[in-house]
Structure formats: C-alpha cells, structure tokens
Enzyme design. Structure first.
Site, PDB file in Angstrom:
ATOM      1  NE  ARG A   1      -5.816 -16.795  35.789  1.00  0.00           N
ATOM      2  CZ  ARG A   1      -6.188 -15.799  36.666  1.00  0.00           C
ATOM      3  NH1 ARG A   1      -5.125 -15.005  36.840  1.00  0.00           N
ATOM      4  NH2 ARG A   1      -7.459 -16.446  37.192  1.00  0.00           N
TER       5      ARG A   1
ATOM      6  CB  SER B   1     -15.461 -20.807  37.053  1.00  0.00           C
ATOM      7  OG  SER B   1     -15.000 -19.829  37.250  1.00  0.00           O
TER       8      SER B   1
ATOM      9  CG  ASP C   1      -8.688 -18.678  44.902  1.00  0.00           C
ATOM     10  OD1 ASP C   1      -8.263 -18.546  43.926  1.00  0.00           O
ATOM     11  OD2 ASP C   1     -10.099 -17.847  45.265  1.00  0.00           O
TER      12      ASP C   1
ATOM     13  CE  LYS D   1      -7.495 -20.333  39.875  1.00  0.00           C
ATOM     14  NZ  LYS D   1      -8.734 -18.772  40.094  1.00  0.00           N
TER      15      LYS D   1
END
Length: 439
Positions: A126, A175, A324, A351
C-alpha cells in the site's frame, strides 16, 4: 487456507445486533491515551479487539506506553505525555493496519529517536508516499522502499528540541488517515498547521483533539491544529459501534426477504453516515431511533427491514463518507432495480487489495456481465431475476470487507469464500452473528 460456505437464508434475518466498537475510534483512543499527561489513565470501553486495533496496542507498548486489558472490550491506557514516547528496541509491526502505520508516522515525525515500521504483505504493497510527502514538508525525515513510498519505513531522528514546521497543506484527495497524520504531527510544530481537503473526511481525530483541550479550528473543508505542550484526554472513552460494521447488516436486512434487524449503539458521526444516506436514496426501510451522545460521538439504534431497492448514483462528494462501505453497497446495487454508477472511488484501488477490481472479478462470477469497472469506480447493472445468480467459489483477497460483502451476497445465492477468516481484521464475530440471525 480457510473456506467458508455461505448458505441461502430462507426465512430472513431476525434479531438484535450490538455493533462492535468503531475501528477508527478504537485506534485513536489508544494513541491519545498514550499522549495523555504522564501518569493519567484513560479507561476505554467497547474497544474493538480486532487484529488491526491490536496492532496499534502492540506498537504503543513498544513505544513505552502501558496498555492493560481489563476485560473483553475494556482497556486502560496510562499516559506518558505528548513527548514521552521512547525509542523502540525492535521494529514496529503494523500488521495489516494502514491506520496504525499512517497515524503513527504522524505521531513519531520529528522525534529525537529512530523508529522502523514493517507490516504484512498486503500493507507492504500500500502507498505511503501520500503521508510521507506532507510530513517531509514539515521537516520530518522519513525513508522507505520504492522512493519513500512503501514499507519498510524508517522515521529518522531529528535534533532534540527541534520542532516541526508549520504548513498549510492542500490534500489532492480526501483521506482521514493522511489528515490525521498531519494533525498529530502538528501538535509539536512551531506554529498552526492547516489541512485542506477537497471534501471532508471522517473527523474522529479532530473530535478527540478538541476533547483533549487542543485548539482546533474548522472552516469548510479546512482544519487547523495549534501546537500544544500537553493533552488532557478524557478519562473515559466509550467507543461507539462501528457504522462500517453495521453496514453489512443494513444491506443484508434490506436485500434478504422477510428480514427485520435492530442494530444498537451505532456511531452516527455525520462524516461516516454516507451509507445511511445512500441506502435511503435506494429505497431502504431504515428507522433511526434513540439518538444520543457517547464520548463526544453521536450514536443511535437503527431498525432495518426488507425493502425493494432501486439504483443510485454515488459521486466523489459522498465517497469520503462511505469509502469503506463501497463493497457492500455494490451488493445492494447488484440486487437493486436499474443501473448504479459509482465515481470518484479510485482510493479503493490501493486498499488491502484493489477493491474495485475485486468487486468486478468476484461479482461477475455470481452475475456474469453485470459489473463493469472504471478507473475511478463501478457501473453495476441490477439483477432482476435472482434465480439466475450463480453459486460460485469466490476469493476474499485477504480483504475483510470483501469477505463480509461476499457473505452478505451469499445469503441470497449461496457461495463459498476463500480465506474467509480475514474478517478478524475488523469483525471477528461476523460469521457467528450471521448464523445467530439466520436461525
């Protein structure tokens, strides 16, 4: 490798679900407890004892913080002060937790000691450059693999007494993890630090900072934190139920015939309730009850009943409030009437896995040709005849949200899930709860 068989639920889901503690707040409660004035304790209830949150516990212990488990879901953290963190004697293991890694980089930036982070194979893929860039602008010295973008990552020591620089940072995308890292670093800067997002992301960090006596200013999508010498963290933090976990039952209760579920203690922070807004727009039968405040966070109970869903359009403006939940929203969209479009969700490609591609690949096993991927989103053509759904063998990609979303879909068509135990990352009792509700 674990394979989980999900059978068709024939008589609906029924019962009451106490939603497990919010993962985001659980992480932050441990971190803030450590920064509390030296010797002062923080008592945390409804703490989520998932793999991710326990990674944060392990890291904080390695940095010299006393974290005790009192009972299931109950923790006690003894503060060591804003400047009391100690140099770890070993590598800090963030496991699978991007929250642990990104927020801790902010907490450790500019410290007079060295810290090195590692993680599992998924976290090692990531991107971390989006955090390292703004922290470097503040004067932190952080190095990592692939041009300072991936694990392992080392936060190098700064001169003792040297402060980080105050900056105003325009974030290229919304974010909460990146914003939180900058704000936490800003506590030890030489002046106020401002973060500007294109859209407001979840604000749990700002709420806890404010509750701990830190001066915070908000103006539209900008947040400014003022440096401080101490934090007075609330002595009691009751973690609200995680709306990201509740989302699976909100969708399951909506799409599975003859269902009625009461979800209790759900966190209703307005920066997180995009899933509720999206489902209501799709025609879901949701009733919000018993609204209240717990630990500075709004919570409520939600009653969900089966409903006929219609397609919707989700754009980049709402995405930060439900990022999410996209995999399980995709389940709702697949069983809704019409074509759903999702845009502005490119963050899902970095993710635990490329979630957009995973949704395309796995959902098309079940409903061939019904899901198309775009660079930043999805186009989902609703299935009008559920009898045509295929009972397939699906991959979780070791992604907890993919596994649980597939399980919800499996309640309609039946399927098997490879590496199903990855749900332990955020919801260890998910399958037990599903079995209990379907009896």
């Amino acid at each position: 490798m674990t394979v989980k068989m999900i059978s068709v639920v024939k008589n609906g889901l029924h019962g009451t679900v106490k939603i497990p503690g919010d993962k985001s707040v659980s992480h932050r409660s441990i971190m803030f407890g450590a920064m509390n004035e030296s010797g002062k304790t923080v008592h945390i209830t409804n703490f989520l004892e998932s793999a991710d949150c326990l990674s944060t516990v392990g890291v904080m212990r390695s940095l010299g913080t006393k974290v005790e488990k009192l009972s299931d879901g109950e923790m006690m953290v003894t503060g060591i002060g804003l400047n009391g963190l100690k140099e770890p004697s070993t590598v800090l293991d963030a496991g699978n937790s991007g929250t642990t890694l990104r927020l801790m980089m902010g907490m450790l930036a500019g410290r007079p000691f060295l810290s090195t982070f590692a993680g599992d194979a998924s976290l090692s893929r990531r991107p971390m450059g989006r955090v390292i860039v703004p922290l470097s602008k503040m004067g932190a010295r952080i190095v990592g693999r692939e041009k300072n973008s991936r694990l392992p990552i080392t936060v190098l020591p700064c001169d003792d007494g040297e402060k980080l620089k105050a900056i105003t940072y325009d974030m290229p995308m919304a974010s909460a993890q990146v914003k939180s890292a900058i704000l936490l670093a800003g506590l030890r800067a030489d002046g106020p630090v401002t973060v500007i997002e294109p859209y407001t992301s979840r604000d749990h960090t700002e709420r806890l900072l404010s509750a701990s006596g830190v001066k915070i200013e908000k103006s539209r999508t900008a947040v400014t934190v003022y440096p401080t010498e101490r934090l007075d963290v609330p002595t009691e933090i009751a973690v609200p139920g995680d709306i990201s976990s509740a989302a699976f039952w909100l969708v399951a209760g909506s799409i599975i015939e003859n269902s009625e579920l009461l979800l209790t203690g759900v966190g209703m922070n307005e920066t997180r309730t995009g899933i509720v807004d999206a489902l209501k727009n799709m025609g879901a039968d949701l009733t919000i009850k018993n609204k209240r405040i717990s630990g500075g966070e709004p919570i409520a109970d939600i009653l969900v009943r089966t409903a006929k869903l219609k397609a919707t359009c989700l754009t980049e403006e709402i995405i930060p409030r439900l990022i999410d939940e996209i995999p399980v929203i995709a389940v709702a969209a697949l069983l809704a009437e019409g074509t759903t479009t999702i845009t502005g969700a490119g963050e899902l490609r970095v993710k635990e896995t490329d979630r957009l591609q995973a949704i395309v690949d796995e959902f098309n096993k079940i409903a061939p040709g019904h899901v198309d991927g775009t660079e930043e989103g999805l186009i989902i053509h609703g299935v009008t005849d559920r009898s045509k759904l295929i009972s397939a063998h699906c991959k979780s990609y070791d992604d907890h949200r993919m596994a649980m979303s597939l399980a919800v879909l499996g309640c309609v068509c039946g399927l098997s899930i490879e590496n199903a135990d990855c749900v332990n990352i955020s919801y260890p009792v998910f399958y037990d709860t599903l079995e209990m509700l379907s009896k």
